[in-house]
Scaffold this motif. Structure first.
Motif, short mmCIF file in Angstrom:
data_model
loop_
_atom_site.label_atom_id
_atom_site.label_comp_id
_atom_site.label_asym_id
_atom_site.label_seq_id
_atom_site.Cartn_x
_atom_site.Cartn_y
_atom_site.Cartn_z
N LEU A 1 52.37 31.66 -89.51
CA LEU A 1 52.32 31.11 -88.15
C LEU A 1 51.13 31.68 -87.37
O LEU A 1 50.46 30.94 -86.62
CB LEU A 1 53.61 31.42 -87.41
N ALA A 2 50.85 32.96 -87.55
CA ALA A 2 49.75 33.59 -86.81
C ALA A 2 48.40 33.00 -87.22
O ALA A 2 47.55 32.71 -86.36
CB ALA A 2 49.76 35.10 -87.06
N VAL A 3 48.20 32.78 -88.51
CA VAL A 3 46.92 32.22 -88.97
C VAL A 3 46.80 30.75 -88.58
O VAL A 3 45.71 30.27 -88.26
CB VAL A 3 46.76 32.41 -90.50
N GLU A 4 47.91 30.02 -88.59
CA GLU A 4 47.88 28.64 -88.11
C GLU A 4 47.48 28.59 -86.63
O GLU A 4 46.69 27.73 -86.22
CB GLU A 4 49.24 27.98 -88.30
N PHE A 5 48.00 29.51 -85.85
CA PHE A 5 47.62 29.59 -84.44
C PHE A 5 46.14 29.93 -84.30
O PHE A 5 45.45 29.37 -83.43
CB PHE A 5 48.49 30.65 -83.74
N LEU A 6 45.65 30.82 -85.15
CA LEU A 6 44.22 31.16 -85.13
C LEU A 6 43.37 29.94 -85.46
O LEU A 6 42.30 29.74 -84.85
CB LEU A 6 43.95 32.29 -86.14
N SER A 7 43.82 29.11 -86.38
CA SER A 7 43.10 27.88 -86.73
C SER A 7 42.99 26.95 -85.53
O SER A 7 41.94 26.35 -85.29
CB SER A 7 43.79 27.18 -87.89
N THR B 1 68.45 33.89 -90.85
CA THR B 1 68.23 32.46 -91.06
C THR B 1 67.97 31.74 -89.74
O THR B 1 67.35 30.67 -89.73
CB THR B 1 69.44 31.80 -91.76
N TRP B 2 68.42 32.34 -88.62
CA TRP B 2 68.15 31.76 -87.31
C TRP B 2 66.66 31.84 -86.96
O TRP B 2 66.19 31.12 -86.08
CB TRP B 2 68.98 32.45 -86.24
N ILE B 3 65.93 32.71 -87.64
CA ILE B 3 64.47 32.76 -87.49
C ILE B 3 63.79 31.99 -88.62
O ILE B 3 62.86 31.21 -88.39
CB ILE B 3 63.96 34.22 -87.50
N ILE B 4 64.26 32.21 -89.84
CA ILE B 4 63.56 31.71 -91.02
C ILE B 4 63.53 30.19 -91.07
O ILE B 4 62.47 29.57 -91.27
CB ILE B 4 64.21 32.29 -92.29
N ILE B 5 64.69 29.54 -90.90
CA ILE B 5 64.75 28.08 -91.05
C ILE B 5 63.91 27.36 -89.99
O ILE B 5 63.02 26.57 -90.32
CB ILE B 5 66.21 27.60 -91.05
N GLY C 1 61.62 28.64 -88.17
CA GLY C 1 60.25 29.13 -88.28
C GLY C 1 59.45 28.39 -89.32
O GLY C 1 58.29 28.00 -89.08
N TYR C 2 60.04 28.16 -90.48
CA TYR C 2 59.31 27.43 -91.53
C TYR C 2 59.18 25.96 -91.19
O TYR C 2 58.21 25.31 -91.62
CB TYR C 2 60.00 27.63 -92.88
N LEU C 3 60.12 25.40 -90.43
CA LEU C 3 59.94 24.03 -89.95
C LEU C 3 58.73 23.93 -89.02
O LEU C 3 57.93 23.00 -89.12
CB LEU C 3 61.21 23.56 -89.23
N LEU D 1 64.08 40.12 -94.03
CA LEU D 1 62.97 40.62 -93.23
C LEU D 1 61.62 40.38 -93.91
O LEU D 1 60.63 40.07 -93.25
CB LEU D 1 63.15 42.10 -92.93
N VAL D 2 61.58 40.50 -95.24
CA VAL D 2 60.33 40.27 -95.97
C VAL D 2 59.89 38.81 -95.81
O VAL D 2 58.71 38.52 -95.58
CB VAL D 2 60.50 40.63 -97.46
N CYS D 3 60.84 37.90 -95.90
CA CYS D 3 60.55 36.48 -95.69
C CYS D 3 60.06 36.24 -94.27
O CYS D 3 59.15 35.44 -94.03
CB CYS D 3 61.80 35.64 -95.98
N THR D 4 60.65 36.95 -93.32
CA THR D 4 60.24 36.82 -91.92
C THR D 4 58.81 37.31 -91.72
O THR D 4 58.04 36.71 -90.95
CB THR D 4 61.20 37.62 -91.01
N VAL D 5 58.44 38.39 -92.39
CA VAL D 5 57.07 38.91 -92.30
C VAL D 5 56.07 37.88 -92.85
O VAL D 5 55.02 37.63 -92.24
CB VAL D 5 56.95 40.24 -93.06
N ALA D 6 56.41 37.29 -94.00
CA ALA D 6 55.53 36.27 -94.57
C ALA D 6 55.40 35.07 -93.62
O ALA D 6 54.30 34.53 -93.43
CB ALA D 6 56.08 35.81 -95.92
N LEU D 7 56.51 34.66 -93.03
CA LEU D 7 56.49 33.55 -92.08
C LEU D 7 55.61 33.88 -90.87
O LEU D 7 54.83 33.04 -90.41
CB LEU D 7 57.93 33.26 -91.61
N ALA D 8 55.73 35.09 -90.37
CA ALA D 8 54.94 35.50 -89.21
C ALA D 8 53.45 35.41 -89.49
O ALA D 8 52.66 34.97 -88.64
CB ALA D 8 55.31 36.92 -88.80
#
Length: 249
Positions: free
Chosen positions: A224-230, A152-156, A158-160, A214-221
């Motif tokens: 974020l990666a595609v947003e950075f690409l944009s 949750t220290w990554i997920i919360i 990260g999604y914000l 971890l699955v949620c973290t993969v989806a988050l990654a």
């Protein structure tokens, strides 16, 4: 594993895959009978493709259950007992990168994106971007799991960050970003990475529940990666517009 057990497991997998395809086949038959009236040559192609999908998915999933799940479990045991948890970072970078690259659903999405964008967004670029993003967060996630720190220290946060990033992301890339998050967590990634994470958590600190997320973290990654690409695409477009304006002057 003896032949009888293998055949029993293969049959169970075959039945599960067939159950997922039956509603699609029924829907196609209903629409063809009452509305579409497609030529027989097209129907034969659909039938052959459906059979390939049925047996292909069965063999794929059975192969994952037989090879990747036990492999991930054994790797998780070894990584969980490691005293130097920092070594999980390069392990996560390597595994996150290559497991995501091998994910078949991501390749399908990349091909569709390239076709829909008329080649402006290369499929290989999308695969590379998502794989790099996933590898970074998986590396951090495995380290936290090894230390017994909740993801949750990554997920919360990260999604914000992902929600804030929507403001700087074009509408086209927003849709691609969340689709990428969905397909990055395909059958290969979920079965291998989740088994690995649970095994690490269980053997590192006897708390297997810490491996979830971890699955949620993969989806988050992937998002974020595609947003950075944009953002990179937007900067490139602005630079091109500025260069053209100077040339006209």
């Amino acid at each position: 594993m003896n032949v009888a057990v293998f055949l029993a497991e293969f049959l169970n997998t075959f039945i599960e895959v067939a159950k997922t395809l039956i509603p699609l086949i029924a829907l196609f038959v209903i629409f063809d009978v009452f509305f579409l009236h497609l030529p027989k040559s097209f129907i034969r192609k659909v039938a052959s493709g459906t059979l390939m999908t049925l047996f292909g998915l069965t063999f794929f999933l059975q192969g994952v259950y037989l090879a990747f799940v036990p492999l991930a479990r054994e790797l998780g045991i070894a990584f969980g007992f490691m005293k130097q948890k920092a070594l999980l970072i390069p392990v996560g970078l390597f595994l996150g990168l290559f497991v995501t690259i091998a994910e078949p659903s991501l390749r399908v999405l990349a091909d569709q994106v390239e076709k829909a964008s008329a080649g402006h967004i290369k499929g290989s670029l999308l695969i590379t971007t998502v794989s790099l993003g996933v590898s970074v967060l998986v590396a951090l996630a495995l380290y936290l799991i090894g230390k017994g720190i909740p993801l949750t220290w990554i997920i919360i946060p990260g999604y914000l960050v992902a929600l804030v990033g929507l403001k700087f992301t074009s509408s086209t890339f927003v849709a691609i970003a969340f689709d990428s998050g969905a397909v990055a967590t395909g059958p290969l990634t979920v079965t291998f990475m989740m088994t690995l994470a649970l095994s690490i958590a269980e053997n590192a600190h006897s708390a297997a529940l810490a491996g979830f997320g971890l699955v949620c973290t993969v989806a988050l990654a992937a998002v974020l990666a595609v947003e950075f690409l944009s953002v990179l695409f937007s900067l490139k477009l602005k630079h091109k517009e500025v260069s053209e304006s100077y040339e006209r002057q």
